[in-house]
Design an enzyme around this catalytic site. Structure first.
Site, short mmCIF file in Angstrom:
data_model
loop_
_atom_site.label_atom_id
_atom_site.label_comp_id
_atom_site.label_asym_id
_atom_site.label_seq_id
_atom_site.Cartn_x
_atom_site.Cartn_y
_atom_site.Cartn_z
N ASP A 1 -10.92 2.16 -3.20
CA ASP A 1 -11.22 1.90 -2.12
C ASP A 1 -12.82 1.90 -2.11
O ASP A 1 -13.64 1.61 -1.25
CB ASP A 1 -10.85 3.13 -1.04
CG ASP A 1 -9.48 2.41 -0.42
OD1 ASP A 1 -9.05 1.53 -0.75
OD2 ASP A 1 -8.78 3.30 0.13
N ASP B 1 0.97 -1.27 0.19
CA ASP B 1 0.06 0.03 -0.09
C ASP B 1 0.77 1.31 -0.04
O ASP B 1 2.24 1.33 0.18
CB ASP B 1 -0.89 0.02 1.23
CG ASP B 1 -2.06 0.76 1.16
OD1 ASP B 1 -2.29 1.37 0.21
OD2 ASP B 1 -3.07 0.46 1.87
C1 DGJ Z 1 -5.96 1.79 1.92
C2 DGJ Z 1 -6.24 0.64 1.04
O1 DGJ Z 1 -6.79 0.72 -0.26
C3 DGJ Z 1 -7.36 -0.35 1.81
O2 DGJ Z 1 -7.79 -1.29 1.35
C4 DGJ Z 1 -6.62 -0.66 3.05
O3 DGJ Z 1 -5.75 -1.57 2.92
C5 DGJ Z 1 -6.15 0.67 4.03
N1 DGJ Z 1 -5.21 1.49 3.13
C6 DGJ Z 1 -5.66 0.29 5.35
O4 DGJ Z 1 -4.92 1.28 5.77
#
Ligand code: DGJ
Length: 725
Positions: A520, A452
């Site tokens: 997201d 991430d």
């Molecule tokens: C952003 C990601 O897109 C989410 O799926 C998740 O992993 C969060 N970060 C966790 O902090």
């Protein structure tokens, strides 16, 4: 056969792909000039293409379009340099070329200054995509110790033929609303698409498509280019009032500069281009097959059905809670279980712990292994969330190493999502990241990392560093190097690129990862548009899509389970909700849909995508076609979604694409048989359930020639919406 031909007497090179040609030549002053990018031409034909018309309108009209590297004349420069004596601009002298299979390198040196440039072109036998990049070399020796200042260093400039009404397609959006397709008339002047964020970005994505205003989904000429880079970038599309449209693109954003040191070589990322005459859909399929054949590290694999804990738990993770989810995920048919954020250090919220990559013993007393074993015991692989480039100020790492973050003297350190960016270009930081990741992967049976990246770069500098502009590039290169090293050391490892959703999706990162978290936003209705834009260039095989809870936590919209599944099944299906709150009926329905996905997955992940409708049509539908060895459509999967029902608007049958008209296809759900020719000309009847959020999936398989089948089905027959699940 793709090949490179050199016509020495014309000082012309012709690149040939399976269905297209690209040609350039040197002019009298050794400047490389664009000649052709489009349908196939022979070398002899290309040699007769006239240079762009000079309209003889005096000195103000000099510098028409058509540069291969300096941009279209007085248009946006692809290369902008400053020499130590204050000189700017280049005067190239041709120094020779090299052809090696499908590779062409044409080399130039500045007439006076110690700078060399090599233009690289690569064609392949199995794609019309042409890869282009540029290598700059400071040829200075002992006498010329001065660096060359680089203000712009694009990978390539592409020139189009005259177009009647130029139109630009690209994506523009934001967090949780990535990759929304925009198709609009190209304005006169310069249109700049860019990211200044140090990463690919949610707001735009580094690709364009251009057409003459008449192309449709399946017909018409389209030219497209995509940059393989995961840092800041800029693509400038130039439409002069009278001359041809051109574009130039590369890494870095406006205002950045850095110095090329004597003896240093710099290689740009690839800015690939493709021309096709089969509309936007044809171009998408070209990009998809290019990604599968030349970009992705394990293209033949089918991506597993993932369960990810994020939307179920947020940061509130512990062994007991995870084990409850493991049970449910396994029962639904998940194949990969991912423990998301919150498993390490003092990470109980976004405010603390990032950078302290020690398992939180208060939440996982026995470490990660009890969870990993439980996951594996239920037949799933195990994956883990990491964010190696970041640190919370409230962390042991930052308290010990405050100098390890990107920062500038006398400037604040801007926190976003309560975090700072590590200076990954520092060898000791990259080494530290590699070491803890390697230890983690060596010490535990981890198959998958969700990598991430949750904020853009700011205050990009390092006190004492005398050329901070290059840190924007060096950060990305260092991330690439750490991932490449990890993959080499752990060949079983698969990686998902994620940046707060789809903030880092491009051919640069996809060359070293296996799938991407597209957004997201898991609301199935919003996802239709996001996925429509994502799939313009990137294949379904990389597009992770979860089914989560309803109402959706982000939008509050309630959507039936079946619709949520059918939308997610058009990519790499995953599950992301709080399964402990799903009813027995929901769990049973979900298990059936996961099983169905596994049946259609080869076609979805490896087949050719045909978008049968616009994303905002009353009924949106996509089709995936898996061909046999000879390319005949063998298996077809159709997914259709209707967001809003309207009285009197009955959905017309869906005319399918790319079928064998002489074949008979059997609907595996209903058993009904359909003539390919009828499906092409009249369509597959839609029989969606009534009401909003209605969806359906149909799978058709081609019957062997002469195989017995019932009477081919007249309308209604195998109906989208009722035939499966
Ligand atoms: C952003 C990601 O897109 C989410 O799926 C998740 O992993 C969060 N970060 C966790 O902090």
């Amino acid at each position: 056969m793709s090949r490179v031909t050199h016509l020495a007497e014309h000082r012309l090179w012709l690149l040939t792909t399976p269905a297209t040609s690209y040609a350039l030549r040197l002019d009298d002053e050794d400047r490389p000039r664009h000649v052709h990018w489009g349908a196939r031409l022979t070398a002899e034909q290309a040699a007769t293409v006239p240079p762009p018309v000079s309209r003889d309108a005096g000195s103000f009209q000099t510098g028409g379009p058509g540069g291969e590297l300096e941009g279209p004349g007085f248009g946006p420069p692809s290369l902008d340099v400053r020499f130590a004596d204050g000189g700017a601009g280049v005067e190239w002298r041709y120094r020779g070329h090299a052809i090696d299979g499908g590779d062409l390198a044409v080399r130039f040196a500045d007439r006076h200054h110690p700078l060399e440039i090599t233009l690289h072109y690569r064609v392949h036998d199995d794609t019309d995509v042409i890869e282009r990049w540029t290598v700059l070399r400071h040829t200075g020796d002992g006498d010329s110790r001065d660096p060359v200042g680089l203000l712009r260093w694009d990978s390539a400039a592409w020139t189009l033929p005259p177009l009647p009404a130029p139109r630009l397609s690209h994506v523009a959006g934001g967090w949780a609303a990535e990759t929304l397709l925009r198709r609009e008339a190209l304005p006169y002047g310069e249109t700049v698409l860019t990211s200044r964020r140090g990463t690919t970005g949610h707001q735009a994505n580094p690709w364009v498509m251009l057409d003459g205003g008449q192309a449709t989904e399946e017909h018409g000429e389209v030219w497209s280019a995509a940059l393989a880079w995961s840092g800041s970038w800029r693509i400038t599309v130039h439409r002069p009032a009278f001359d041809a449209v051109g574009l130039t693109g590369g890494s870095g954003h406006d205002g950045l500069s850095w110095r090329l040191a004597p003896g240093e070589t710099w290689r740009s990322p690839v800015f690939a281009g493709v021309y096709g005459a089969a509309g936007f859909g044809g171009i998408s399929r070209q990009w998809h097959s290019y990604a599968l054949r030349h970009v992705l590290p394990h293209p033949d694999e089918l991506r597993p059905v993932v369960y990810d804990s994020w939307e179920a738990t947020g940061f509130d993770v512990d062994l007991a809670g995870q084990l409850r989810l493991v049970e449910r995920a396994a029962a639904l048919g998940a194949e990969l279980y991912v423990l998301d954020d919150g498993w390490f250090g003092a990470r109980r919220s976004q405010r603390a712990g990032l950078g302290d990559w020690r398992v939180a013993r208060d939440r996982f007393p026995g470490g990660l292994d009890p969870l990993i074993e439980a996951v594996r015991a239920r037949g799933m692989r195990f994956g883990l969330w990491v964010e190696p480039e970041m640190v919370n100020p409230d962390s042991d790492l930052y308290r010990e190493r405050p100098d390890w973050v990107l920062h500038l003297p006398n400037r604040r350190r801007t926190t976003l999502r309560d975090q700072l960016v590590l200076d990954f270009a520092r060898p000791e930081v990259a080494g530290w990241a590699y070491d803890w990741l390697d230890r983690l992967l060596t010490g535990h049976r981890i198959d998958f990392l969700k990598w991430d990246f949750n904020r853009p770069l700011t205050e990009v500098g390092r006190p004492g560093h005398d050329d901070p502009g290059r840190l924007w590039t060096d950060h990305v290169r260092s991330v690439y190097a750490v991932i490449d090293r990890l993959r080499a050391a752990h060949p079983h490892l698969r990686i998902e690129t994620c940046a707060g959703g789809g903030g880092r999706v491009d051919f640069g990162i996809l060359a070293r990862t296996d799938e991407a978290w597209a957004s997201d936003n898991t609301d199935a209705v919003d996802r239709i548009g996001i996925q429509h834009g994502y799939g313009q260039v990137y294949p379904a095989r990389t597009m992770a899509a979860w089914v989560t809870d309803s109402p959706n936590p982000l939008t509050g919209r309630a959507v039936p389970l079946r619709f949520r599944f059918h939308v997610a099944m058009s990519g790499v299906l995953g599950l992301g909700g709080d399964l402990t709150r799903w009813s027995a009926a929901e769990l049973a329905e979900a298990a059936g849909l996961v099983a169905l996905y596994k049946e259609v997955r080869p076609a979805v992940q490896h087949g050719a995508l045909h978008r049968l409708t616009r994303a905002d049509a009353p009924v949106t539908a996509v089709q995936y076609v898996l061909g046999d060895a000879a390319g005949a459509a063998d298996e077809v999967v159709v997914l259709a979604w209707r967001v809003t029902a309207r009285f009197g608007h009955t959905a017309a049958p869906l005319r399918l694409a790319a079928l064998d008209p002489g074949a008979v296809y059997r609907d595996t759900g209903t058993g009904a048989a359909h003539h390919g020719a009828v499906l092409l000309a009249h369509g597959l009847p839609l029989d969606l359930p009534p009401g909003d959020h209605a969806s359906g999936l149909t799978r058709l398989v081609r019957l062997p020639a002469g195989a017995p089948h019932g009477p081919p089905s007249p309308v209604p027959g195998g109906r989208v919406g009722t035939s499966e699940a």
